[in-house]
Write a protein that holds these residues in place. Structure first.
Motif, PDB file in Angstrom:
ATOM      1  N   ALA A  39       0.432   2.236  19.211  1.00 38.96           N
ATOM      2  CA  ALA A  39      -0.076   3.828  19.318  1.00 38.96           C
ATOM      3  C   ALA A  39       1.299   4.979  19.767  1.00 38.96           C
ATOM      4  N   VAL A  40       0.973   4.379  21.146  1.00 36.85           N
ATOM      5  CA  VAL A  40       2.772   4.757  21.896  1.00 36.85           C
ATOM      6  C   VAL A  40       3.765   5.492  21.127  1.00 36.85           C
ATOM      7  N   LEU A  41       4.126   3.816  20.840  1.00 31.50           N
ATOM      8  CA  LEU A  41       5.496   3.550  20.462  1.00 31.50           C
ATOM      9  C   LEU A  41       5.374   4.817  18.966  1.00 31.50           C
ATOM     10  N   LEU A  42       4.837   4.621  18.406  1.00 32.69           N
ATOM     11  CA  LEU A  42       4.662   4.898  16.647  1.00 32.69           C
ATOM     12  C   LEU A  42       5.318   7.109  17.293  1.00 32.69           C
ATOM     13  N   VAL A  43       3.833   7.401  17.883  1.00 31.12           N
ATOM     14  CA  VAL A  43       3.911   8.766  18.429  1.00 31.12           C
ATOM     15  C   VAL A  43       5.612   9.071  18.739  1.00 31.12           C
ATOM     16  N   ASP A  44       5.614   8.389  19.915  1.00 33.59           N
ATOM     17  CA  ASP A  44       7.157   8.739  20.236  1.00 33.59           C
ATOM     18  C   ASP A  44       7.852   8.845  19.122  1.00 33.59           C
ATOM     19  N   HIS A  45       7.769   7.477  18.362  1.00 30.05           N
ATOM     20  CA  HIS A  45       9.389   7.565  17.314  1.00 30.05           C
ATOM     21  C   HIS A  45       9.149   9.181  16.110  1.00 30.05           C
ATOM     22  N   ALA A  46       8.121   9.231  15.767  1.00 31.16           N
ATOM     23  CA  ALA A  46       7.357  10.079  15.197  1.00 31.16           C
ATOM     24  C   ALA A  46       8.116  11.725  16.122  1.00 31.16           C
ATOM     25  N   ILE A  47       7.985  11.830  16.642  1.00 28.90           N
ATOM     26  CA  ILE A  47       8.323  13.058  17.500  1.00 28.90           C
ATOM     27  C   ILE A  47      10.249  12.832  17.891  1.00 28.90           C
ATOM     28  N   ASN A  48      10.946  11.897  18.010  1.00 30.12           N
ATOM     29  CA  ASN A  48      12.105  11.330  17.878  1.00 30.12           C
ATOM     30  C   ASN A  48      12.243  12.434  16.784  1.00 30.12           C
ATOM     31  N   GLU A  49      11.945  11.154  15.178  1.00 33.64           N
ATOM     32  CA  GLU A  49      12.620  11.747  13.962  1.00 33.64           C
ATOM     33  C   GLU A  49      12.385  13.111  13.645  1.00 33.64           C
ATOM     34  N   LYS A  50      11.166  13.877  14.389  1.00 27.46           N
ATOM     35  CA  LYS A  50      10.859  15.350  13.722  1.00 27.46           C
ATOM     36  C   LYS A  50      12.287  16.029  14.638  1.00 27.46           C
ATOM     37  N   LEU A  51      12.163  15.360  15.783  1.00 30.52           N
ATOM     38  CA  LEU A  51      13.243  16.272  16.373  1.00 30.52           C
ATOM     39  C   LEU A  51      15.078  15.850  15.981  1.00 30.52           C
ATOM     40  N   CYS A  52      15.550  15.182  15.425  1.00 37.66           N
ATOM     41  CA  CYS A  52      16.193  14.962  14.253  1.00 37.66           C
ATOM     42  C   CYS A  52      16.285  15.678  13.795  1.00 37.66           C
ATOM     43  N   GLY A  53      14.820  15.357  12.421  1.00 33.69           N
ATOM     44  CA  GLY A  53      14.908  16.637  11.465  1.00 33.69           C
ATOM     45  C   GLY A  53      15.690  18.137  11.553  1.00 33.69           C
ATOM     46  N   TYR A  54      14.845  18.078  12.912  1.00 25.74           N
ATOM     47  CA  TYR A  54      15.535  19.501  13.221  1.00 25.74           C
ATOM     48  C   TYR A  54      16.989  19.564  13.910  1.00 25.74           C
ATOM     49  N   SER A  55      17.364  19.259  14.196  1.00 25.64           N
ATOM     50  CA  SER A  55      18.963  18.789  14.981  1.00 25.64           C
ATOM     51  C   SER A  55      19.608  18.790  12.856  1.00 25.64           C
ATOM     52  N   LYS A  56      19.359  18.085  12.326  1.00 28.97           N
ATOM     53  CA  LYS A  56      20.224  18.167  10.684  1.00 28.97           C
ATOM     54  C   LYS A  56      19.949  19.140  10.280  1.00 28.97           C
ATOM     55  N   ALA A  57      18.626  19.835  10.369  1.00 24.38           N
ATOM     56  CA  ALA A  57      18.727  20.647   9.758  1.00 24.38           C
ATOM     57  C   ALA A  57      19.571  22.118   9.924  1.00 24.38           C
ATOM     58  N   ALA A  58      19.342  22.497  11.767  1.00 25.25           N
ATOM     59  CA  ALA A  58      19.935  23.198  12.267  1.00 25.25           C
ATOM     60  C   ALA A  58      21.934  22.710  12.191  1.00 25.25           C
ATOM     61  N   ILE A  59      22.446  21.604  12.221  1.00 24.58           N
ATOM     62  CA  ILE A  59      23.735  21.492  11.780  1.00 24.58           C
ATOM     63  C   ILE A  59      23.961  22.512  10.111  1.00 24.58           C
ATOM     64  N   ALA A  60      22.884  22.048   8.976  1.00 25.76           N
ATOM     65  CA  ALA A  60      23.464  22.211   7.927  1.00 25.76           C
ATOM     66  C   ALA A  60      22.888  23.806   7.249  1.00 25.76           C
ATOM     67  N   ASN A  61      22.899  24.096   7.782  1.00 24.76           N
ATOM     68  CA  ASN A  61      22.427  25.781   8.126  1.00 24.76           C
ATOM     69  C   ASN A  61      23.340  26.299   8.933  1.00 24.76           C
ATOM     70  N   ASN A  62      24.356  25.610  10.012  1.00 24.35           N
ATOM     71  CA  ASN A  62      25.117  26.348  10.884  1.00 24.35           C
ATOM     72  C   ASN A  62      26.153  25.264  10.549  1.00 24.35           C
ATOM     73  N   PRO A  63      27.224  25.904   9.716  1.00 29.57           N
ATOM     74  CA  PRO A  63      27.846  25.067   9.629  1.00 29.57           C
ATOM     75  C   PRO A  63      28.901  25.616  10.195  1.00 29.57           C
TER      76      PRO A  63
END
Length: 63
Positions: A39-63
């Protein structure tokens, strides 16, 4: 293929290991493989995936 604690087989990840700046400690792997830590590993992975998504969106919206 290589085996990890518990005798399970994993895929060859040597290309990833060569990319990392330091090896993963054996103790960490042993703890991570314990079912009670899943459970700890899955939550940690989910948080990292969410942060990665935020970064990707920021890059895509700010070329």
């Amino acid at each position: 293929m290589a085996s990890i604690p518990g005798g399970r087989m994993i895929a060859d990840i040597s290309h990833i290991l060569n990319f990392l700046l330091c090896p993963t400690p054996r103790e960490w792997l042993e703890e991570a493989c314990k079912p009670e830590n899943l459970a700890v590993l899955l939550v940690d992975h989910a948080i990292n995936e969410k942060l990665c998504g935020y970064s990707k969106a920021a890059i895509a919206n700010n070329p």
